[in-house]
Design an enzyme around this catalytic site. Structure first.
Site, short mmCIF file in Angstrom:
data_model
loop_
_atom_site.label_atom_id
_atom_site.label_comp_id
_atom_site.label_asym_id
_atom_site.label_seq_id
_atom_site.Cartn_x
_atom_site.Cartn_y
_atom_site.Cartn_z
N CYS B 248 0.79 -1.26 0.08
CA CYS B 248 -0.11 -0.13 -0.04
C CYS B 248 0.88 1.27 -0.05
CB CYS B 248 -0.77 0.02 1.27
SG CYS B 248 -2.22 1.18 1.27
N HIS B 332 -3.68 -4.96 -0.40
CA HIS B 332 -3.38 -5.67 0.96
C HIS B 332 -3.48 -7.13 0.71
CE1 HIS B 332 -3.26 -1.84 3.68
NE2 HIS B 332 -3.85 -1.74 2.57
N GLU B 334 -2.74 -9.11 3.01
CA GLU B 334 -2.96 -9.56 4.17
C GLU B 334 -4.54 -9.76 4.57
OE1 GLU B 334 -1.90 -6.79 3.87
OE2 GLU B 334 -3.00 -5.26 5.10
#
Lengths: 1062, 354
Positions: B248, B332, B334
């Site tokens: 990001c 992202h 994650e």
């Protein structure tokens, strides 16, 4: 992309039945469009003549033939398609496809299965294979065992532990499944399941677990998306088709939701699904543990719902993917802004609510559970759960204006909540009102507390509003009520006012709904969609209202007994005609199973309630030229007069004239004036009066409420005692409209006319006769076009009467009149100034589109005068009804004045017998018939059938009967084997013979006397239905069937497409 | 019932009912289209300084979980506190239901001193932001007002970055440094899960003397060009040829360090459904995103390639060096909240560690 396929066969789903409804008209239609766009020639097999997919403008060739492997093989042999789509016609199409593949038919003719390969389908359909596959992935499924005998069933249950879930393999919509808490219950269930399948599954029962569904799409490049998540409000144990469902999931955390999403993708990739599929999960609310319940490697009811809920065109995209496209190369045809590779973001909540019609059946259990009983559904959109739920309740059209505003009463709400029935949500509302706590309610229902809190919000605000009158009702409170989805009518009742006054008051306070767009991406990008809903939870309209030349069509609402896909065909056909003539069409409907709610049918789609309040709201915003109420069946038709009285321009026949046909008194006077005969009748005000009337005209009499939809609560009354009993029941059925009593004419033919008139002059008409005598609801009867056994004089009289009525009522649009005829004596029994159930049938058989003509008439366009007569047809069409008795445990499968069929099929033949035979096979009749169980009732009926017994006897038929019938038959030299009545409990017993598959056909003509025999007959009928043995309960139908099978074998049924009948 | 207002810089107003802490605040008004995951979003440091509007109307349904730590990181949250300045909703669930939840969203916001506004037409607000771009705004009460300030002009990163380096897990098989520009707990967890020790450093910390196998530049709030020190440090790491992963804001910083340029998107990407295509392949992924700035793919230097691009607007979603182990994703991997389709990025980076 260069196309590999030249010609593709699409298998339809046949008649609408419980568990397999209109959603497959939507998915099949989309598939055909997607293929046509690629220049691929399309062939469709589907005997459901009322569907949009069988319309002229869609598939290149349509076969109105039974969906089974015999007929499909013949079609493949004739047409030589190089591809076949199995995933768009429900479980029926999928099962038939598997059968064809296994028989080697597909290989023999080089027909490839498009989309998910056979192996992937088998891996999802065969429970053992599925279990194996999931275990290979190290994912969790309910512990389960497969059994092939009752002994195996019991031992499996013992090792899993009670309670257990029992299911039949390869069965659509949970047929033959249930929950057993002990061995006795298990034995009974397993017997039923084995009737449907050789394989029975015993599973861990996940009582109270959340039930969730994800719709997954995958392309050949292994790209995967999850288009929609759905959460059942009713947790595990209640079939998802019976559950109230929300989308997206509401009570799952992000971690839970994305865990299930990740598992979905993992499973679908591993199974090798291409196109669309649905995966169901159970999630333990106590600890987040999950189980994978099942995967459906085809379009489904849920995928239709997901498609309408998100705006993502699942069926269309799935078809393209099956041709080898990648998701990223396809455009999202709704937004035209984004690619098909995306997951919709919703900024609203949808509530799906099932529609049941259980009260129409005798002896049926009102409880709902793991088997599907609902006949349709609605989908509501809102920006609060309460708003969407209350909208959905009104959309059901069951006389409820909201969660609390209805006539349902519950003696013991706790019981109704614990054991779910079709009215459970209302029982919960009543329970909450009576002070049952959220905790206890959660305990009783296992429904997540979040939903219960929301229901409580509705109860609370209702209590608050009750404290005021309309004059002093605070602005904020009224706004809050509207935000929670209260109808004006409900507010009116609470403050002691009326609907119009509340409407005026709220508009003066500027409390009006705003129109929001469903754009699949929560307004993140500008998208040009035509998909709309209204809400009070917003300040700004998404669209401007400057469009000119708009026509609004009111749709039919949820599919139910008496109003189904046929009205959707009318709405869609009308919309297309209007658009062709350059009108802009606004469609209003709330049924996610329909084609009318597809994004490409109209210019604007309002997914909204078909109620006075909502229609007026939209009308006032959009200012269309006018509203067409005559296409969507009785629901919109009933709104004609109230809307008209409120200044709405109704297109077509004047609402005042509609009322003259709907109002019994007015219509009866009109018939008298025109000197048209009608059965004697009287409006019922007291029991004494009713008795007096019955005595004057003589029993039997027919009793029914005045505004009729599919004969709700109608009954033929044979005696004084019955009359008394009925009247007590009728008063609770409908308070608003009084019941009427009329003379019932026995042994009469029933004939109907579907027609279009322009300014009172007949434009076109079609006369169809019923095979069954009067007394069987016209929606259940078998229709024949052109009539085969009606006198020419009768037909002439019918036409004359029709002309006179059309002229007197200044009919300007479609209408239908029902007649009874005895000798040449013709009486009018009903007249509807709207389209009827049989419009698609007559239009498609006549090859004359009555709806296009009607639409042109309504819009005051010129129409040619058509004088096409029955003699111009060189073929015959027969429409048969599909009953879902198998699904409706315990219901008595007989025909009567109450409509009970859930769907219909129609086939074409060179003569009556051929068409009739094809249509019966389409509803599940099996040939050849070599053994018959006969029970033909009283002696006169036995004698009446004797001639036909001889015909069968000559053909070498083997007869079984009980002693009465058998003695009679033997007397005339017909060899008949005697079996004992079910209640005799003695072998050889009828029930055993049925179970052992020794009987191919049951003819059981119900008689109305002798209690004991009725029970015996009921058991025979029920058993036949439970075992899927063809059953005939009507004398006329039995005779025609005998004639047909004596003249035709299955090989004689011609494989001819619709366009081959000229 | 009391009313409060969201006032945007351009003067437009949205009235709603206040909840949480009664306080006037200012911030950049942004919207997120995710349908779940409010506890994670609200604690995501990338939202620092922002007033967050949720397009999904029903929020608060499952309450807020009990605080619980693993590896000294809060489980189920992305940082130790609520990062947004305020929350704007359509429908707030005051009652919640989940077996692990202990308080309502409203109560939690009160505990953290965060104001909220509900009964707002968040769709109409979203359309406004989409058309005019995200802009600063404020939440005001009849008797409480504040000045509108643009948080992007302040050093947001230093306000969310830790002050001193912290080591997570001593004896991992490998050791990396994560430059904390506002890191989400899930990014740290992604490495701990792979048995990698994580040295979490302040954003301006000179980590080049640490014994490490690789560098991760975390997500974070605001304009990447404000992160001058970090950019310099990353340049040095590149010279040392340490494996580098930017996520990001981290990807934007990596881009700037490589010589590319960044720009502010009109209204950013904040959702769980951003479709990204892998350049040169037919593979695409659904990703979770939260950013207002992006790398300009046209300015990538010779040895760099666009790795992913956004299928909706074509903006850059990842950059990769053609020969060295440097790569960054705008999305992202994650997730949390969001789909985990791209978790493989962590595996890729792990393999790149020497």
């Amino acid at each position: 992309m260069k196309q590999k396929y030249r010609k593709v066969l699409i298998i339809g789903s046949g008649a609408i039945k419980i568990g397999q409804a209109g959603e497959f008209d939507y998915s099949g239609s989309q598939a055909i469009k997607a293929l046509k766009e690629e220049g691929i020639s399309t062939i469709l097999i589907n005997p459901n003549i009322a569907t949009i997919q069988t319309s002229e403008h869609l598939a290149d060739k349509v076969y109105f033939l039974p969906v089974n492997s015999y007929f499909i093989e013949k079609i493949i042999e004739k047409e030589r398609p190089d591809g076949i789509l199995l995933g768009f016609g429900g479980q029926t199409a999928l099962n038939t496809g598997i059968e064809l593949a296994r028989k080697g038919v597909l290989e023999e003719y080089g027909t490839e299965i498009l989309g998910s390969p056979l192996e992937a389908i088998l891996n999802t359909e065969d429970r053992e294979l599925f279990k194996h596959k999931i275990k290979e992935l190290d994912l969790r499924i309910p512990s389960s065992m497969t059994a092939h005998s009752e002994t195996e069933v019991i031992s499996s249950a013992n090792s899993i532990g009670y309670p257990v879930m029992v299911r039949a393999a390869y069965a659509l919509g949970g047929l033959g499944s249930g929950i057993a808490y002990n061995e006795a219950e298990l034995r009974e269930l397993s017997r039923k399941s084995f009737a449907f399948s050789e394989q029975v599954l015993i599973e861990e029962y996940l009582d109270g677990w959340k039930e969730l569904e994800y719709e997954v799409v995958r392309d050949v490049y292994d790209n995967c998306i999850v288009v929609c998540s759905m959460e059942n409000i009713d947790p595990m144990g209640i079939h998802t088709g019976e559950s109230i469902v929300v989308a997206p999931v509401q009570t799952l955390t992000s971690a839970e939701n994305f865990m299930l999403r990740a598992i979905s993708i993992k499973v679908i990739r591993y199974l090798g699904i291409i196109g669309e599929c649905n995966i169901q999960f159970a999630l333990n609310p106590e600890n987040g543990d999950y189980r994978i319940i099942e995967v459906n490697a085809r379009l489904s009811r849920s995928s239709a719902l997901a498609s309408k809920a998100t705006g993502y065109p699942l069926a269309f995209i799935a078809t393209k993917l099956s041709l080898g496209y990648s998701l990223s190369s396809l455009k999202n045809s709704i937004t035209k802004e984004t690619s098909a590779f995306f997951e919709p973001a919703l900024d609203y909540i949808i509530v799906k609510f099932p529609r049941w019609d259980l009260q129409k059946f005798n002896m049926i259990n009102q409880e709902i559970g793991s088997e599907m009983k609902s006949v349709g559904e609605v989908m509501a959109i809102g920006r609060k759960f309460e708003e969407a739920l209350q909208k959905a309740i009104r959309m059901l059209d069951i006389g409820a204006n909201g969660l609390t505003d209805n006539d349902f009463t519950f003696e013991n709400p706790r019981q109704e909540i614990r054991q779910a029935s079709d009215k459970r949500i209302f029982a919960i509302a009543e329970g909450l009102k009576k002070g049952i706590s959220i905790d206890e309610m959660n305990n009783l229902s296992k429904i997540n507390k979040w939903f219960l809190y929301k229901l409580k919000n509705i109860i609370d605000i209702e209590e608050e509003i009750r404290k005021y009158s309309l004059e002093n009702l605070p602005h904020e409170l009224l706004l809050d009520a509207k935000r929670l989805g209260f109808a004006d009518l409900t507010v009116a009742k609470l403050v002691g006012s009326d609907e119009i006054s509340v409407r005026v008051a709220r508009k003066s306070k500027n409390i009006v709904p705003v129109v929001k767009n469903i754009d699949t991406l929560a307004a993140e990008y500008p998208a040009q969609t035509n998909y709309l809903y209204t809400t009070y939870n917003g300040d700004e309209n998404d669209i401007s209202f400057s469009e000119k030349n708009q026509v609004m069509i009111l749709g039919g609402g949820p599919y139910r007994i008496g109003s189904s896909v046929e009205f959707d065909w009318c709405c869609v056909t009308s919309a297309m005609r209007l658009r062709k003539n350059d009108y802009k069409v606004i469609m209003l409907n709330c049924n996610p199973e329909t084609v009318s709610t597809d994004y490409d049918i109209c210019n604007k789609l309002y997914f909204e309630e078909i109620t006075f309040e909502k229609v007026l709201d939209i009308y006032e915003l959009e200012s269309p030229t006018g509203i067409i109420v005559s296409m969507g069946g009785q629901t919109p038709n009933s709104l004609a007069l109230p809307l008209y009285n409120h200044g709405v321009h109704i297109l077509g026949t004047s609402p005042e004239d509609i009322d003259r046909a709907e109002d019994r008194h007015k219509f009866s006077n009109l018939l008298d004036e025109l000197k048209i005969d009608q059965p004697e009748w009287k409006e019922l005000t007291s029991i004494e009066e009713a008795e007096m009337f019955a005595q004057t005209v003589g029993f039997p009499v027919l009793v029914r409420p005045s505004y009729v939809l599919s004969g709700a609560a109608m009954s033929i009354i044979l005696s004084r005692d019955e009359l008394k009993f009925y009247l007590e029941k009728a008063s609770s059925v409908s308070k608003k409209h009084p019941a009427v009593i009329s003379k019932f004419i026995t042994e009469a033919k029933e004939i109907e006319i579907d027609a279009v008139a322009k300014k009172g002059k007949l434009v076109c008409y079609a006369i169809s006769e019923h095979i069954e005598n009067a007394g069987v609801h016209s929606g259940d009867a078998t229709l024949v076009l052109p009539p085969q056994r009606t006198y020419l004089e009768t037909m002439r009289r019918i036409k004359t009467i029709t002309k006179n009525i059309a002229s007197e009522l200044h009919i300007n649009g479609p209408f239908n009149i029902q007649f009874i005829a005895k000798e040449n004596d013709v009486k009018v029994i009903e007249c509807n100034l709207r389209t009827s159930r049989s419009f698609p049938f007559v239009s498609k058989i006549f090859r004359l589109n009555f709806i296009e003509l009607a639409t042109d008439v309504i819009m005051q366009h010129e129409v040619p005068v058509i004088d096409r007569s029955a003699f111009d047809l060189d073929y015959v069409g027969v429409k048969s009804s599909e009953f879902s008795f198998t699904r409706l445990k315990g219901s008595d499968p007989i025909l009567g004045v109450e409509m009970r069929s859930t769907g219909e099929v129609a086939c074409i033949g060179d003569d009556f017998n051929e068409a009739f035979m094809k249509s019966l096979i389409s509803t599940g009749f099996k040939l050849p018939v070599e053994t018959i169980l006969l029970s033909t009732g009283p002696i006169d009926k036995k004698a009446e059938f004797l001639e036909y017994s001889f015909i069968l006897h000559k053909r070498g038929m083997r007869f079984y009967a009980t002693s009465g019938t058998a003695d009679f038959m033997r007397k005339y030299g017909i060899e008949t084997e005697i079996l004992n009545w079910p209640l005799d409990m003695k072998e050889p017993n009828i029930l055993t013979y049925l179970s052992d598959g020794k009987i191919d056909l049951v003819i059981n003509i119900p008689k109305n006397i002798e209690r004991e025999e009725l029970d015996n007959d009921y058991l025979i009928r029920r058993k036949s239905v439970d075992l899927g043995i063809p059953l005939i309960t009507n004398m006329q139908l039995a005779k025609r069937f005998v004639e047909a099978i004596s003249r035709l074998d299955i090989q004689d049924l011609k494989i001819k497409s619709w366009d081959e009948y000229k | 019932m009391e009313k409060a207002k969201l006032v945007l810089e351009d003067g437009s107003e949205f009235t709603g009912i206040p909840f949480g802490t009664r306080k006037a605040v200012s911030g950049e008004v942004v919207f997120n289209t995710g349908m779940t995951g409010y506890p994670e979003s609200l604690t995501d440091p990338s939202y620092k300084g922002q007033i967050l509007a949720m397009t999904y109307p029903l929020i608060g349904n499952y309450g807020i979980f009990q605080e619980q730590r693993e590896d000294n990181l809060l489980v189920n949250f992305e940082s130790d506190s609520i990062q947004v300045n305020a929350l704007v909703l359509s429908d707030l669930s005051r009652n919640f239901s989940h077996c692990q939840s202990v308080i309502s969203l409203e109560e939690w916001m009160k505990q953290h001193g965060i104001p909220g506004l509900y009964n707002v037409d968040t769709r109409s607000l979203t359309k406004k932001l989409r058309e005019n771009g995200t802009m600063p705004g404020k939440i005001v009460f009849e008797d409480l007002d504040t000045e509108i300030e643009d948080p992007n002009k302040t050093d947001l990163v230093s306000s969310v970055s830790i002050r001193k380096p912290v080591l997570f897990r001593k004896n991992g098989s490998k050791k990396i440094v994560i430059i904390d520009c506002g890191v989400k707990n899930s990014i740290i967890r992604a490495f701990l899960k792979r048995d990698i020790s994580v040295l979490l450093c302040p954003h301006d910390h000179d980590f080049l003397n640490e014994q490490i196998d690789g560098v991760v530049i975390s997500n974070g709030p605001g304009d990447p060009e404000m992160c001058k020190r970090t950019i310099e440090n990353v340049k040095k790491a590149m010279e040392k040829c340490l494996p580098i992963l930017g996520i990001c804001l981290g990807s934007q910083i990596l881009g700037l360090a490589s010589g590319a340029e960044t720009y502010k998107l009109k209204y950013g990407h904040r959702s769980h459904n951003q479709p990204c295509a892998e350049s040169g392949t037919k593979r695409c992924y659904i990703t979770s995103q939260n950013h207002g700035y992006a790398v300009d793919s046209n300015t990538l230097k010779e040895d760099w390639r666009e790795w992913f691009y956004n299928m909706n607007d074509g903006s850059n979603e990842g950059i990769i060096h053609i020969s060295k182990p440097f790569f960054g994703t705008q999305f992202h991997p994650e997730a949390s909240p969001g789909p985990d389709d791209t978790e493989f990025v962590f595996d890729m980076f792990t393999r790149a560690l020497k």
